[in-house]
Design an enzyme around this catalytic site. Structure first.
Site, PDB file in Angstrom:
ATOM      1  NE  ARG A 238      59.855  72.180  34.266  1.00 22.69           N
ATOM      2  CZ  ARG A 238      59.117  71.083  34.074  1.00 22.69           C
ATOM      3  NH1 ARG A 238      57.787  71.162  34.132  1.00 22.69           N
ATOM      4  NH2 ARG A 238      59.693  69.919  33.808  1.00 22.69           N
TER       5      ARG A 238
ATOM      6  CE  LYS B 150      62.117  71.886  29.775  1.00 20.15           C
ATOM      7  NZ  LYS B 150      63.299  71.849  30.651  1.00 20.15           N
TER       8      LYS B 150
ATOM      9  CG  HIS C 256      64.617  74.986  38.801  1.00 22.94           C
ATOM     10  ND1 HIS C 256      63.407  75.054  38.141  1.00 22.94           N
ATOM     11  CD2 HIS C 256      65.153  73.777  38.459  1.00 22.94           C
ATOM     12  CE1 HIS C 256      63.227  73.956  37.432  1.00 22.94           C
ATOM     13  NE2 HIS C 256      64.265  73.162  37.606  1.00 22.94           N
TER      14      HIS C 256
ATOM     15  NE  ARG D 177      60.986  71.166  38.369  1.00 25.05           N
ATOM     16  CZ  ARG D 177      60.017  70.399  37.873  1.00 25.05           C
ATOM     17  NH1 ARG D 177      58.791  70.507  38.360  1.00 25.05           N
ATOM     18  NH2 ARG D 177      60.257  69.523  36.917  1.00 25.05           N
TER      19      ARG D 177
ATOM     20  CG  HIS E 120      61.652  64.898  35.545  1.00 25.94           C
ATOM     21  ND1 HIS E 120      62.347  64.602  36.704  1.00 25.94           N
ATOM     22  CD2 HIS E 120      61.721  66.247  35.408  1.00 25.94           C
ATOM     23  CE1 HIS E 120      62.804  65.718  37.239  1.00 25.94           C
ATOM     24  NE2 HIS E 120      62.445  66.725  36.477  1.00 25.94           N
TER      25      HIS E 120
ATOM     26  CE1 TYR F 100      66.007  67.196  42.265  1.00 21.40           C
ATOM     27  CE2 TYR F 100      64.774  65.767  40.778  1.00 21.40           C
ATOM     28  CZ  TYR F 100      65.192  67.031  41.147  1.00 21.40           C
ATOM     29  OH  TYR F 100      64.827  68.119  40.413  1.00 21.40           O
TER      30      TYR F 100
END
Length: 337
Positions: free
Chosen positions: A204, A229, A294, A297, A320, A329
């Site tokens: 990120r 995050k 982003h 990524r 995640h 994805y």
């Protein structure tokens, strides 16, 4: 009228942007206004957001765009509560601004009297009327729910506040050929290094800018991402090619505190400047897609999946919490197609 004006945010500060065709007389006049500044990034003159300046440029009444004194106090208490809970500053800013919009809408109503019906009215008469996005509405709902959980006297039933239906949008992905063009577009080693590290490690923007030299473990070929995050640490692999680039970069720039510093030694590189670096790379590569950092990524994750990497491993690399987040994805991977 020789100019137009509107409210903008400049470095988290409310300002009034003044637009006009290049004219030396008008530039001289705008310079006479106390606090007037030129934004190179936005290419516009901007002045302090005051009642006098709003009246001067026919901006709507300042009084109608501010929350009540009670609401101002409540917003400040909410900020303090979030800080005590160690929320990220970006989350504090986002939630505070969303809550401010809501409380401005009900500036004549005591906070304790606001109820669930008021939230529905706000959604219809403010968010939908202004055609604001579902993500903005979702952020506002998050802010309202969190805020009213901290308020002792309230008529709000937090659990009955509904979220907007989420749009099922697929992540934007660039091809490997486009990525190669972007990463080779800049001759400046710092610019090339930052874009390369984001893509090669799936970072990120905030994670890249928070990196320190000590976070690069050259013996184990890994990057340690601290306090990412969700207040989580994680590690990602570092390719030998990127490690060599980092060594060359380090010899030239010799960063002190952060791996990538701006003009002021010891301070993080500016996120807006980094986005501008990508924009310039797109222009040089003649790529017309509206790519953001982003997207790099997203492309990293998709290219890993297409190369046969296990989805669970990609989930760990991206940080995640849920595998459902990573599974998106599979819908853009050419492997499944």
């Amino acid at each position: 009228m020789p100019w137009a004006a509107k409210l903008i945010k400049q470095n988290s500060e409310n300002r009034i942007a003044v637009y006009f065709q290049k004219n030396q007389d008008l530039i001289a006049r705008i310079k006479q206004i106390e606090g007037a500044r030129w934004s190179q990034q936005k290419t516009v003159w901007h002045i302090p957001d005051t009642i006098e300046n709003r009246e001067r440029f026919n901006i709507e009444s300042l009084a109608n765009s501010l929350p009540s004194m009670e609401a101002i106090e409540q917003i400040e208490k909410f900020k303090q509560w979030m800080r005590s809970k160690r929320y990220r500053q970006s989350t504090i800013d986002t939630y505070s601004e969303a809550l401010k919009s809501f409380l401005v809408f009900y500036r004549e109503k005591p906070v304790a009297e606001i109820n669930n019906e008021d939230v529905i009215i706000f959604n219809n008469d403010y968010i939908l009327k202004k055609k604001l996005s579902a993500s903005y509405q979702n952020q506002t709902v998050n802010a309202i729910k969190l805020f009213f959980r901290t308020v002792r006297e309230t008529k709000i039933e937090v659990d009955k506040i509904h979220r907007p239906k989420r749009a099922k949008l697929l992540p934007n992905v660039l091809s490997k050929e486009e990525i190669k063009l972007i990463l080779n577009a800049h001759n400046n080693i710092k610019h090339k290094m930052m874009l390369s590290l984001i893509y090669s490690c799936g970072l990120r923007c905030s994670e890249l800018l928070a990196l320190q030299p000590a976070h690069i473990d050259s013996l184990r070929n890994i990057v340690l991402l601290k306090n990412s995050k969700g207040k989580k640490d994680r590690i990602v692999p570092l390719s030998s090619k990127i490690l060599e680039m980092l060594r060359d970069y380090y010899k030239v720039y010799k960063p002190k505190t952060y791996l990538f510093e701006g003009q002021t030694i010891g301070l993080q590189y500016d996120a807006r400047s980094l986005q501008l670096i990508l924009k310039q790379a797109l222009q040089k590569s003649e790529i017309t897609k509206p790519a953001t950092l982003h997207w790099l990524r997203h492309s990293y994750a998709t290219h890993l999946l297409e190369s046969g990497t296990d989805l669970r491993y990609i989930q760990e690399l991206l940080g995640h919490n849920s595998s459902k987040t990573t599974e998106i994805y599979t819908h853009v991977s050419t492997k499944s197609i």
